[in-house]
Write a protein that holds these residues in place. Structure first.
Motif, short mmCIF file in Angstrom:
data_model
loop_
_atom_site.label_atom_id
_atom_site.label_comp_id
_atom_site.label_asym_id
_atom_site.label_seq_id
_atom_site.Cartn_x
_atom_site.Cartn_y
_atom_site.Cartn_z
N ASN A 176 -10.14 3.32 -5.57
CA ASN A 176 -9.85 1.88 -5.65
C ASN A 176 -9.19 1.36 -4.37
O ASN A 176 -8.10 0.76 -4.40
N LEU A 177 -9.84 1.58 -3.23
CA LEU A 177 -9.31 1.18 -1.93
C LEU A 177 -10.07 -0.05 -1.42
O LEU A 177 -11.20 -0.30 -1.82
N ASN A 178 -9.43 -0.81 -0.51
CA ASN A 178 -10.07 -1.99 0.07
C ASN A 178 -10.08 -1.90 1.60
O ASN A 178 -9.72 -0.87 2.17
N ASN A 179 -10.50 -2.97 2.27
CA ASN A 179 -10.61 -2.95 3.73
C ASN A 179 -9.25 -2.78 4.41
O ASN A 179 -9.16 -2.18 5.48
N SER A 180 -8.21 -3.30 3.81
CA SER A 180 -6.87 -3.11 4.37
C SER A 180 -6.48 -1.64 4.36
O SER A 180 -5.87 -1.14 5.31
N HIS A 181 -6.83 -0.93 3.30
CA HIS A 181 -6.55 0.50 3.24
C HIS A 181 -7.31 1.25 4.33
O HIS A 181 -6.77 2.14 4.98
N SER A 205 -4.89 10.06 -4.23
CA SER A 205 -4.32 8.72 -4.05
C SER A 205 -4.40 8.32 -2.58
O SER A 205 -4.65 9.16 -1.70
N PHE A 206 -4.16 7.05 -2.33
CA PHE A 206 -4.16 6.53 -0.96
C PHE A 206 -3.07 7.20 -0.12
O PHE A 206 -3.29 7.54 1.03
N ILE A 207 -1.89 7.41 -0.70
CA ILE A 207 -0.77 7.97 0.05
C ILE A 207 -1.07 9.39 0.53
O ILE A 207 -0.78 9.74 1.69
N THR A 208 -1.63 10.23 -0.32
CA THR A 208 -1.93 11.60 0.11
C THR A 208 -3.03 11.62 1.15
O THR A 208 -2.99 12.42 2.09
#
Length: 411
Positions: free
Chosen positions: A40-45, A97-100
């Motif tokens: 569930n990531l977007n362009n900012s990610h 996850s995004f953080i890892t």
């Protein structure tokens, strides 16, 4: 061992090594459409992921490049770097996850940072003058073009669609180990300029300032900032742009990205070879101007069949990278300071063009649409073109011609 034999052997090993660096680095861009759906990531990610890797690459390249110039052997640092970025690339396949994912990409940037300055300093010392530009171009541009942008897209997309995107990251372990063995077997261990390096190491704080006082080095640093903005913005957002805005299938997107890779590889060879004959400065100006048209092709051409040849003809910028990031600096400073100079140019460029610009582009894309990233990329290469006009020529053939003309006038 004959000098020519070692030169060619070193060229092959470093070609494969730096090409694989970009296979790993660009994997995220090609796999992001698959990763974003699951996490569930977007362009900012995406912009933050690209920026964080670039930030750590910048810091690592500048500091470890300078550190390598002070050591008798650069070989061990290169081997450790290859093993480390291979490990962190593989670990990217385990994230939940995004953080890892952000953490592992950051660590990968630390490991990859010193590879280019160390590789190019070794190659500059081993190359004959008439082949220096060509050799450095093959490693700096053609290698990542072939391995990172021609081979990587279809391989990674096939793995992602067939076995899942995680398997694509896991698959990087084997080639990474093979490359580390090749470096251990075929790269010489001794620093060719140990005595000079030791004297240079006594002034670690003055070295960066003294380098920046050199006109060519300062200009190359500035060119790097804008040119890396062009490159990272394009390579990070184009796969997603082609699928989300243009509506292309994953296979069509992979084909166009592969065309970019073929152009990267071909122009990396052609521009470097032309610079050996006609000079670094005019080739950098000409092909940087052409590179400015590439984002416009992606923006305004809708047909994939028309886009393929046009992106090939205009994606010339990666061939220019060798000139301002490796060849011109190597011909400007002493041999014992090459890795330091290259690390500085790459580091500052990655900090601005690889860290700041993609983050801005990601947030701008979420607010104004993905089309905005193409304008950001075009502005970067245009600024690089203007700065290149103020460089001092360093190509041996041009300097020899100028000296002969001067002597003819005097006589």
């Amino acid at each position: 061992m004959k000098v020519n034999t070692y030169e060619n052997r070193l060229l092959i090993v470093l070609f494969v090594c730096f090409g694989f660096v970009f296979f790993d680095r660009l994997a995220l861009s090609f796999l992001f459409p698959f990763i974003s759906e699951e996490l569930n990531l977007n362009n900012s990610h995406l912009g933050m992921l690209s920026s964080t890797l670039a930030l750590m690459w910048a810091i690592s390249g500048a500091t470890l490049g300078h550190y390598a110039d002070k050591k008798e052997s650069k070989k061990l640092i290169l081997i450790i770097s290859v093993l480390a970025f291979t490990l962190f690339s593989a670990l990217s396949g385990m994230v939940t996850s995004f953080i890892t994912l952000l953490l592992f990409r950051a660590l990968m940037g630390v490991a990859e940072g010193p590879v280019l300055p160390i590789s190019q300093s070794l190659l500059a010392a081993a190359s004959t003058p008439k082949r220096r530009g060509l050799n450095m171009g093959l490693v700096n541009a053609s290698a990542p073009g072939l391995i990172g942008a021609v081979i990587a897209p279809p391989v990674l997309i096939w793995l992602a669609t067939t076995y899942g995107w995680r398997s694509a990251f896991y698959a990087t372990i084997i080639p990474g180990l093979i490359i580390a063995v090749l470096i251990a077997l075929f790269v010489r261990n001794k620093h060719a300029h140990k005595d000079i390096a030791e004297r240079h190491a006594k002034e670690p704080h003055a070295s960066y300032m003294s380098l920046l006082k050199n006109r060519n080095i300062l200009l190359c640093v500035l060119i790097s900032c804008f040119y890396i903005s062009w490159f990272i913005t394009l390579i990070s957002f184009t796969p997603t742009y082609l699928m989300q805005v243009k509506g292309y299938s994953p296979e069509t997107m992979g084909g166009i990205m592969g065309s970019l890779g073929v152009a990267w590889m071909a122009w990396g060879f052609i521009i470097s070879a032309l610079s050996d004959r006609f000079g670094r400065k005019p080739m950098l100006i000409l092909f940087s101007l052409i590179a400015t048209a590439c984002p416009m092709v992606l923006l305004y051409v809708d047909s994939p069949s028309a886009m393929l040849p046009l992106v090939f003809l205009t994606y010339t910028g990666l061939g220019c990278f060798t000139l301002f990031m490796a060849t011109i600096p190597a011909e400007t400073v002493s041999a014992a300071r090459v890795a330091t100079a290259l690390g500085l140019i790459m580091g500052v460029g990655e900090l601005f063009g690889g860290f700041v610009t993609p983050t801005i582009a990601g947030f701008a894309a979420d607010k104004y649409g993905l089309q905005i990233v193409m304008w950001i990329a075009a502005a970067g290469s245009l600024m690089a073109t203007l700065l290149a006009c103020f460089l001092t020529e360093t190509a041996p053939v041009k300097k020899r011609t100028d000296e002969e003309a001067r002597l003819a006038v005097m006589s």
